[in-house]
Design an enzyme around this catalytic site. Structure first.
Site, short mmCIF file in Angstrom:
data_model
loop_
_atom_site.label_atom_id
_atom_site.label_comp_id
_atom_site.label_asym_id
_atom_site.label_seq_id
_atom_site.Cartn_x
_atom_site.Cartn_y
_atom_site.Cartn_z
N GLU A 187 2.78 0.18 -2.30
CA GLU A 187 2.40 -0.84 -1.32
C GLU A 187 1.78 -0.17 -0.09
O GLU A 187 2.18 0.93 0.31
CB GLU A 187 3.64 -1.64 -0.90
CG GLU A 187 3.36 -2.81 0.03
CD GLU A 187 4.60 -3.69 0.22
OE1 GLU A 187 5.26 -4.00 -0.80
OE2 GLU A 187 4.90 -4.05 1.36
N ASP A 215 0.69 -1.44 3.81
CA ASP A 215 0.93 -2.59 4.70
C ASP A 215 0.17 -2.51 6.01
O ASP A 215 0.22 -1.50 6.72
CB ASP A 215 2.42 -2.69 5.06
CG ASP A 215 3.30 -3.00 3.87
OD1 ASP A 215 2.79 -3.55 2.88
OD2 ASP A 215 4.50 -2.69 3.94
N GLU A 266 0.60 -5.15 9.17
CA GLU A 266 1.37 -6.32 9.57
C GLU A 266 1.31 -6.50 11.10
O GLU A 266 1.51 -5.55 11.85
CB GLU A 266 2.83 -6.20 9.13
CG GLU A 266 3.00 -6.15 7.62
CD GLU A 266 4.46 -6.09 7.20
OE1 GLU A 266 4.91 -6.99 6.49
OE2 GLU A 266 5.14 -5.13 7.61
#
Length: 253
Positions: free
Chosen positions: A67, A69, A71
């Site tokens: 993953e 990210d 954010e």
């Protein structure tokens, strides 16, 4: 409050997205992404967003997932947004770096991009690199390169950790909360029938420089500028969190 969209499976790619926390979604993004949960219940508003997280990320499937990210951590009105980044490989994350931005991300659209190739992952904002995560397999650090990942975007409640370590809860009287996207573009190695291909219209033979791209001297200087002036948390300098020593990839930072 939950909303998610996903796009097609890819292996390595360069993905660019224009994000505005309060602006209107354009047709390009809607055409490229599918709603996976939340239906049409996400709406717009520029309000106290503490406890909410606007996520734009890549993720594979399974218990040992990879993953990458991007954010946005919501804020109390008037406080700056925090841009939170993380990298998971083989189900292991805990590689957070956080930044303030040099602009108000709710005032207009800006360009947020992820370069993911076999050598490195580069997070950039308006063309300025803010983070580089290098392939450190040579010293035993798994690197996300063998699992295809989907592009996701979501808006979700994370008031147990997102704002001041969970001290500020989501104020639901301020709902609905908003994340808006436009001008999504990806150049990718696409997975089809279990095989990865870097050809085709999305990634033509003459436009694959990103597969071996690295930061030149100018971009390395910009990276140092961003990290010196706007980084507010780096797991590689958190000695309280790692009393037995920092993770091995921190040696490459």
């Amino acid at each position: 409050m939950a909303f998610s969209r996903t796009s097609k499976l890819s292996t390595f790619f360069l993905v660019i997205l224009f994000v505005g926390i309060t602006s209107i979604v354009s047709a390009d993004f809607n055409n490229e992404f599918d709603i996976t949960w939340g239906d049409g219940r996400a709406e717009a508003g520029s309000v106290n967003s503490a406890g909410t997280v606007t996520a734009y990320y890549l993720s594979s499937k399974g218990s040992n997932w990879d993953e990458i990210d991007f954010e946005f951590l919501g804020n109390l009105s008037g406080d700056p947004y925090i841009l939170h980044t993380n990298v998971f490989s083989q189900g292991k994350g805990n590689r957070e770096q956080q930044f303030y931005l040099w602009f108000d991300p709710t005032a207009d659209f800006h360009t947020y991009s992820i370069l993911w190739n076999p050598q490195r992952i580069i997070f950039s904002v308006d063309g300025t690199p803010i983070r580089e995560f290098k392939n450190a397999e040579s010293i035993g650090v798994p690197f996300p390169k063998n699992q295809p990942m989907r592009i996701h975007s979501s808006l979700w409640n994370a008031d147990d950790w997102a704002t001041r370590g969970g001290l500020v809860e989501t104020d639901w009287t301020q709902a609905p909360f908003t994340a808006s996207y436009r001008n999504f573009r990806a150049d990718a190695c696409v997975v089809s029938s279990g095989k990865s291909s870097c050809g085709g219209s999305a990634s033509s033979a003459g436009n694959q420089a990103w597969l071996s791209e690295e930061l030149d001297n100018t971009k390395q200087e910009r990276l140092r500028w961003a990290q010196k002036n706007y980084m507010i948390y780096n797991y590689c300098s958190d000695s309280k969190r790692f009393p037995q020593g920092f993770p091995p990839e921190c040696k490459l930072a």
